[in-house]
Design an enzyme around this catalytic site. Sequence first.
Site, mmCIF file in Angstrom:
data_model
loop_
_atom_site.group_PDB
_atom_site.id
_atom_site.type_symbol
_atom_site.label_atom_id
_atom_site.label_comp_id
_atom_site.label_asym_id
_atom_site.label_seq_id
_atom_site.Cartn_x
_atom_site.Cartn_y
_atom_site.Cartn_z
ATOM 1 N N GLY A 14 25.878 -19.029 30.730
ATOM 2 C CA GLY A 14 25.587 -17.767 30.398
ATOM 3 C C GLY A 14 26.113 -17.125 29.379
ATOM 4 N N ALA A 15 26.500 -17.557 28.521
ATOM 5 C CA ALA A 15 27.434 -17.016 27.356
ATOM 6 C C ALA A 15 26.895 -16.469 26.146
ATOM 7 C CB ALA A 15 28.309 -18.297 26.702
ATOM 8 N N SER A 16 25.176 -16.323 26.294
ATOM 9 C CA SER A 16 24.681 -15.574 25.263
ATOM 10 C C SER A 16 24.884 -14.249 24.972
ATOM 11 C CB SER A 16 23.247 -16.321 24.828
ATOM 12 O OG SER A 16 22.461 -15.772 26.333
ATOM 13 N N GLY A 18 26.084 -10.318 27.456
ATOM 14 C CA GLY A 18 26.645 -9.749 28.672
ATOM 15 C C GLY A 18 28.183 -10.102 28.923
ATOM 16 N N ILE A 19 28.258 -10.519 30.300
ATOM 17 C CA ILE A 19 29.761 -10.948 30.636
ATOM 18 C C ILE A 19 30.106 -12.267 30.120
ATOM 19 C CG2 ILE A 19 30.788 -11.722 32.657
ATOM 20 C CD1 ILE A 19 29.613 -9.514 34.473
ATOM 21 N N SER A 143 29.429 -11.069 42.722
ATOM 22 C CA SER A 143 29.048 -9.459 42.463
ATOM 23 C C SER A 143 29.244 -8.641 43.819
ATOM 24 C CB SER A 143 27.531 -9.119 42.323
ATOM 25 O OG SER A 143 27.139 -7.866 42.451
ATOM 26 N N TYR A 156 18.451 -12.064 44.440
ATOM 27 C CA TYR A 156 19.823 -11.966 43.562
ATOM 28 C C TYR A 156 21.095 -11.900 44.793
ATOM 29 C CZ TYR A 156 23.271 -10.030 40.111
ATOM 30 O OH TYR A 156 24.491 -9.870 39.689
#
Length: 321
Positions: A14-16, A18-19, A143, A156
């Site tokens: 998920g590196a593209s 946000g976090i 989260s 989620y």
Amino acid sequence: MPRPIHSSVIVITGASSGIGRATALEFAKQRATLLLAARRENALREVAQECEQLGATAVAVRTDVTFESDVQALARRAIESFGRLDVWVNNAAVSLFARFENVRMEAFRRVIETNLFGYIHGARAALPYFREQGNGNLINVSSVVGVTGQPYTIPYTISKYAIRGLSDSLRMELYLDHAPDIHVCTVLPGSIDTPIFQHAANYTGRQTKAMTPVYSAREVAEAIAGLVERPQREIVVGQAVYLALLQKTLAPDVFEHMMATQVDKNHFQDYKPAPHTDGNVFEAMEDYTGISGNWLVEDGMTQDIWDMAKEAAQKIGLPMS
């Protein structure tokens, strides 16, 4: 002893945006070797270039974490290219807003496949190499809703609860295996300023937004980087999260009523109706590739709130980030 960041080989899913993007840049400042994974190749290349400009070695690897074969190939790429794998950051996630009965089951399953099975695939890919080396650090980004629950985002929320269970159970197995240098850490961010709300599927008819108070993704990135050199079982990011956890512990009925009302009033822009959309649940979206979703209001917290947060942290035994 954990390896220092500058000599570590680190995978971030998920590196593209946000976090994940913030975390890549945080590690790049310390000249780590990075394998950056996501579905969006163009955005990944941009992040990799930014990391290299900061002095890191960075490789963009298009990866769909719902496919175990993709994730296994990502781990092999680390070993084949750099000879080791030191840190795996499970971060890829999608979100969905809808009442429980109104969620299409295909979308419900896809959220679970991405957020939970994506992490399972990551753990199964990384742990064999960690065991072979005798050390390694698996960092799972969960989260606050993985502790407190939340209406309108039930798929989620389920996935984030399950990630904590995955982390806890893996730590126990590693204890039984006498593997003290293999760490499993869980990160519990509060409401973070990222594009996940622009990316989210939405079947409510109401425009979503980040729920206040909102914190910078860079705070999460700094916490993740801190776990590499000082592993902890679980860490919270966002001062207000401690208050929520304390309220949940001491008065769960009152907390649930308060949380439900707060989400209903504060997680939507009711003056902006929204068409139903699948967001990025099934297919990546090419826009919103930055770290920020432009939700952050730089108004800080009062000293009273900060003092209450510190007191809450002491009572429930969670470290401040």
